[in-house]
Design a protein around this motif. Structure first.
Motif, PDB file in Angstrom:
ATOM      1  N   PHE A   1      -5.021   7.945  -2.055  1.00  0.00           N
ATOM      2  CA  PHE A   1      -4.905   9.316  -2.727  1.00  0.00           C
ATOM      3  C   PHE A   1      -5.335  10.306  -1.493  1.00  0.00           C
ATOM      4  O   PHE A   1      -6.241  10.242  -1.211  1.00  0.00           O
ATOM      5  CB  PHE A   1      -5.760   9.454  -4.051  1.00  0.00           C
TER       6      PHE A   1
ATOM      7  N   LEU B   1      -4.716   4.620 -12.918  1.00  0.00           N
ATOM      8  CA  LEU B   1      -4.767   3.347 -12.086  1.00  0.00           C
ATOM      9  C   LEU B   1      -5.950   2.816 -11.808  1.00  0.00           C
ATOM     10  O   LEU B   1      -5.836   1.560 -11.912  1.00  0.00           O
ATOM     11  CB  LEU B   1      -3.904   3.887 -10.687  1.00  0.00           C
TER      12      LEU B   1
ATOM     13  N   VAL C   1      -3.719   2.052  -3.305  1.00  0.00           N
ATOM     14  CA  VAL C   1      -3.355   3.273  -3.341  1.00  0.00           C
ATOM     15  C   VAL C   1      -4.079   4.272  -2.824  1.00  0.00           C
ATOM     16  O   VAL C   1      -5.303   4.355  -2.803  1.00  0.00           O
ATOM     17  CB  VAL C   1      -2.932   3.848  -4.800  1.00  0.00           C
TER      18      VAL C   1
ATOM     19  N   TYR D   1       4.486   9.476  -1.514  1.00  0.00           N
ATOM     20  CA  TYR D   1       5.016  10.182  -2.683  1.00  0.00           C
ATOM     21  C   TYR D   1       4.137  11.460  -2.859  1.00  0.00           C
ATOM     22  O   TYR D   1       3.204  11.628  -2.776  1.00  0.00           O
ATOM     23  CB  TYR D   1       5.076   9.561  -3.876  1.00  0.00           C
TER      24      TYR D   1
ATOM     25  N   MET E   1       4.819  10.504 -11.742  1.00  0.00           N
ATOM     26  CA  MET E   1       3.867   9.798 -10.419  1.00  0.00           C
ATOM     27  C   MET E   1       3.595   8.509 -10.873  1.00  0.00           C
ATOM     28  O   MET E   1       3.493   7.479 -10.013  1.00  0.00           O
ATOM     29  CB  MET E   1       2.883  10.789 -10.261  1.00  0.00           C
TER      30      MET E   1
ATOM     31  N   HIS F   1       6.430   0.701  -7.338  1.00  0.00           N
ATOM     32  CA  HIS F   1       6.297   0.460  -5.804  1.00  0.00           C
ATOM     33  C   HIS F   1       5.513  -0.591  -5.899  1.00  0.00           C
ATOM     34  O   HIS F   1       5.585  -1.594  -5.035  1.00  0.00           O
ATOM     35  CB  HIS F   1       5.997   1.571  -4.993  1.00  0.00           C
ATOM     36  N   LEU F   2       4.290  -0.552  -6.244  1.00  0.00           N
ATOM     37  CA  LEU F   2       3.395  -1.553  -6.070  1.00  0.00           C
ATOM     38  C   LEU F   2       3.909  -2.913  -6.806  1.00  0.00           C
ATOM     39  O   LEU F   2       3.219  -4.053  -6.254  1.00  0.00           O
ATOM     40  CB  LEU F   2       2.134  -1.351  -7.022  1.00  0.00           C
TER      41      LEU F   2
ATOM     42  N   ARG G   1       0.770  -1.132   0.018  1.00  0.00           N
ATOM     43  CA  ARG G   1      -0.009   0.082  -0.009  1.00  0.00           C
ATOM     44  C   ARG G   1       0.969   1.347  -0.115  1.00  0.00           C
ATOM     45  O   ARG G   1       1.844   1.326   0.698  1.00  0.00           O
ATOM     46  CB  ARG G   1      -0.999  -0.034   0.963  1.00  0.00           C
ATOM     47  N   ILE G   2       0.522   2.357  -0.813  1.00  0.00           N
ATOM     48  CA  ILE G   2       1.242   3.398  -0.930  1.00  0.00           C
ATOM     49  C   ILE G   2       0.183   4.424  -0.849  1.00  0.00           C
ATOM     50  O   ILE G   2      -0.923   4.523  -0.999  1.00  0.00           O
ATOM     51  CB  ILE G   2       2.217   3.490  -2.218  1.00  0.00           C
TER      52      ILE G   2
ATOM     53  N   LEU H   1      -0.298   8.787  -2.362  1.00  0.00           N
ATOM     54  CA  LEU H   1      -0.067   9.837  -3.139  1.00  0.00           C
ATOM     55  C   LEU H   1      -0.605  10.994  -2.725  1.00  0.00           C
ATOM     56  O   LEU H   1      -1.715  10.957  -2.602  1.00  0.00           O
ATOM     57  CB  LEU H   1      -0.201   9.463  -4.493  1.00  0.00           C
TER      58      LEU H   1
ATOM     59  N   ALA I   1       4.566   5.144  -8.976  1.00  0.00           N
ATOM     60  CA  ALA I   1       3.564   4.108  -8.374  1.00  0.00           C
ATOM     61  C   ALA I   1       3.180   2.529  -8.556  1.00  0.00           C
ATOM     62  O   ALA I   1       3.407   1.821  -8.025  1.00  0.00           O
ATOM     63  CB  ALA I   1       2.000   4.779  -8.541  1.00  0.00           C
TER      64      ALA I   1
END
Length: 433
Positions: free
Chosen positions: A158, A145, A156, A193, A416, A423-424, A90-91, A93, A420
Motif C-alpha cells: 500500500f 484485505l 500487497v 494500480y 480496487m 490479480h492476487l 505481489r502488487i 496499490l 486486487a
C-alpha cells in the motif's frame, strides 16, 4: 464478513450476481469508516510535503492492521506491506495525500477552514482534487484485505504518496522521490494500480483508457534579455516586452503549423508574463512561464527544441537573447495494454459493464506515471458527480466548489478490492476472460 472463498470465486469463473455481491459486502463492512476518514481528512487538508497529520493517521491505521510500515518516505510518504497467508504475486496499490492552495466554497459541514502562506500569499487549503477520498478508499481496502490475511495469496504494498500536485518550490517530492528512496527496490510489485475520483463522470461509473491516457506535464520558464531605455525613446534600447509578444505568436505557430497534432496532441500555454516596474521605462528583462503537455516523449523533445530555437531567433533578431528552461513534473500516464485487457472483466463485474466507459485523451497529468514506468500499471477514474447534476457543468477537480458524492467512495473501494483480489488469485490480473 463473507468467506474469502466466495469473494475469490469472482476471479475464476463467469461472474454470478451472488459472487459480485460478496465484493459489495466486503466494501460495506468498511463503508462507514471510509466515509468518516474522508470527512476527517477533508476537514484537515495539508499541502504537498506537509501531510504530517494525514500520514500519521495512515501509518497508525496500517500498523494497527499488522502490516510492515515505513514512514518518512519522500518527506511524508507511507507504505504498508500486507503479507498473505499463502504464496502468490505481489502488487502495489497507490493513493495520493496532498491538498491544494484553494479556499473552499462548498458549504459542507466538514468544509476546510485551514489557511496557510503559499507563494507569498495567504490562501485557504482544500482537498479540491479529491485526494482525501483516495486516502480513505485505500485505507478501507487495506482493512478489508487485512481481514482475510490468512487465506490471501501473495502480498500487497500500500503506497500513500505525498506531493502529487507537485512539491513546494525548491523541494523534491512526489512519486519519483518515493522510488528514488527505494520503495520498489526490495518489494518490487509485478503491477501497480491507482484511481482518481473525477467530476466529469457521474457517480457509479468508472473510466479507463488503454495506452496513453494523461499527458506529460512540463513547467517551462523563458527569460528574455533586452536593454533598458526610457519609454519615450524605445530605439535607445532593446524592448523585451515587444520580443515577448512576438514569441507568443511564434509559440502558437509551432503548434498550429509545425506539429502534426492529428497523431499526437500538444498544448503549449503561457501562464505568466512578468517584466517592468514603471509605465515609462522599458525594462531590461521579461520572464515568461507556462506549461507544455504532450503524449509522446519524442514529440515533447521536438516541441522543446522548436520553442527554444524560435524564441532565441526572435530575440536575437531584435538585439536581445532568450533562454528556455524546462522541468518535467510528470511523464505520460499510460496504462499497460495487456494489463488493461485482463482487468476489464473485473471492472465490469464490480460495477456493471455499462458503467465502465472509455475515456478520451486528457491533457491533465498524474505522477502515478512514475510508478507505471517502473512496473506495468493501471489507472482509472471513479465518477464523483451526483446523479441529477450534469457532469459537463459540475465544478471540476481543482475548483473551490468541487463536490464529491460520497457514493463514489463505495464504488472506489469495490473496484480496487476486485482488482486486487483478481490479480492476487490469478497472477496477471485476469478475472474471467
Amino acid at each position: 464478513m463473507p468467506a474469502l472463498g466466495f469473494a475469490l470465486a469472482l476471479c475464476f469463473a463467469p461472474v454470478q450476481p451472488a459472487q459480485a455481491a460478496d465484493i459489495d459486502a466486503l466494501a460495506a463492512d468498511v463503508g462507514e469508516a471510509v466515509v468518516a476518514w474522508r470527512r476527517d481528512i477533508h476537514q484537515h487538508p495539508e499541502l504537498g510535503n506537509r501531510e504530517f497529520r494525514t500520514s500519521a493517521l495512515v501509518a497508525q491505521h496500517l500498523e494497527g492492521l499488522g502490516m510492515e510500515v515505513r514512514t518518512g518516505i519522500a518527506h511524508t510518504g507511507v507504505t504498508g506491506l500486507l503479507k498473505g497467508g499463502r504464496p502468490g504475486p505481489r502488487i502495489a496499490l497507490r493513493a495520493d495525500m496532498d491538498a491544494l492552495p484553494v479556499t473552499e466554497r462548498t458549504g459542507l459541514p466538514f468544509a476546510s477552514t485551514v489557511t496557510t502562506e503559499y507563494a507569498g500569499q495567504t490562501t485557504g487549503v482544500m482537498h479540491a482534487c479529491g485526494h482525501d477520498a483516495h486516502v480513505a478508499i485505500l485505507m478501507g481496502v487495506a482493512q478489508a484485505l487485512a481481514g482475510m490475511r490468512g487465506e490471501l495469496p501473495g502480498e500487497v504494498l500500500f503506497v500513500f504518496q505525498p506531493a502529487e500536485e507537485g512539491p513546494p518550490p525548491g523541494e523534491d517530492g512526489g512519486a519519483s522521490m518515493m522510488l528514488d528512496e527505494g520503495i520498489f527496490d526490495d518489494v518490487e510489485p509485478e503491477a501497480v494500480y491507482g484511481l482518481h475520483v473525477w467530476a466529469s463522470l457521474p457517480v457509479g461509473q468508472l473510466g479507463y483508457r488503454s495506452g496513453p491516457m494523461m499527458a506529460s506535464a512540463d513547467r517551462w520558464v523563458l527569460d528574455i534579455a533586452g536593454q533598458q531605455t526610457h519609454g519615450s525613446r524605445p530605439w535607445g534600447g532593446v524592448d523585451p516586452i515587444a520580443i515577448a509578444g512576438q514569441v507568443l505568436a511564434g509559440m502558437n505557430a509551432i503548434i498550429a503549423r509545425q506539429i502534426d497534432i492529428t497523431s499526437s496532441p500538444v498544448v503549449l500555454s503561457p501562464g505568466r508574463i512578468e517584466g517592468g516596474i514603471r509605465f515609462n521605462i522599458i525594462p531590461d528583462t521579461v520572464q515568461m512561464e507556462g506549461t507544455l503537455r504532450t503524449f509522446d516523449m519524442q514529440v515533447r523533445e521536438d516541441v522543446i527544441a522548436r520553442f527554444a530555437r524560435t524564441a532565441s531567433a526572435i530575440a536575437e533578431a531584435a538585439g536581445g537573447s532568450a533562454t528556455l528552461e524546462v522541468e518535467n513534473s510528470a511523464p505520460v500516464t499510460a496504462n499497460d495494454a495487456a494489463l488493461t485487457t485482463r482487468v476489464l472483466p473485473t471492472l465490469h463485474a464490480a460495477v456493471g459493464e455499462a458503467n465502465v466507459v472509455e475515456m478520451p485523451l486528457m491533457t491533465v497529468a498524474e505522477d502515478f506515471s512514475e510508478f507505471a514506468n517502473r512496473v506495468p500499471g493501471f489507472f482509472f477514474f471513479v465518477g464523483s458527480t451526483s446523479r441529477g447534476i450534469d457532469p459537463a457543468t459540475a465544478p471540476n477537480n481543482h475548483s473551490p466548489e468541487f463536490l464529491l458524492d460520497e457514493e463514489s467512495l463505495d464504488v472506489g473501494v469495490r473496484a480496487m478490492l476486485a482488482l486486487a483480489l483478481a490479480h492476487l488469485v490469478t497472477p496477471g490480473g485476469t478475472a474471467s476472460d
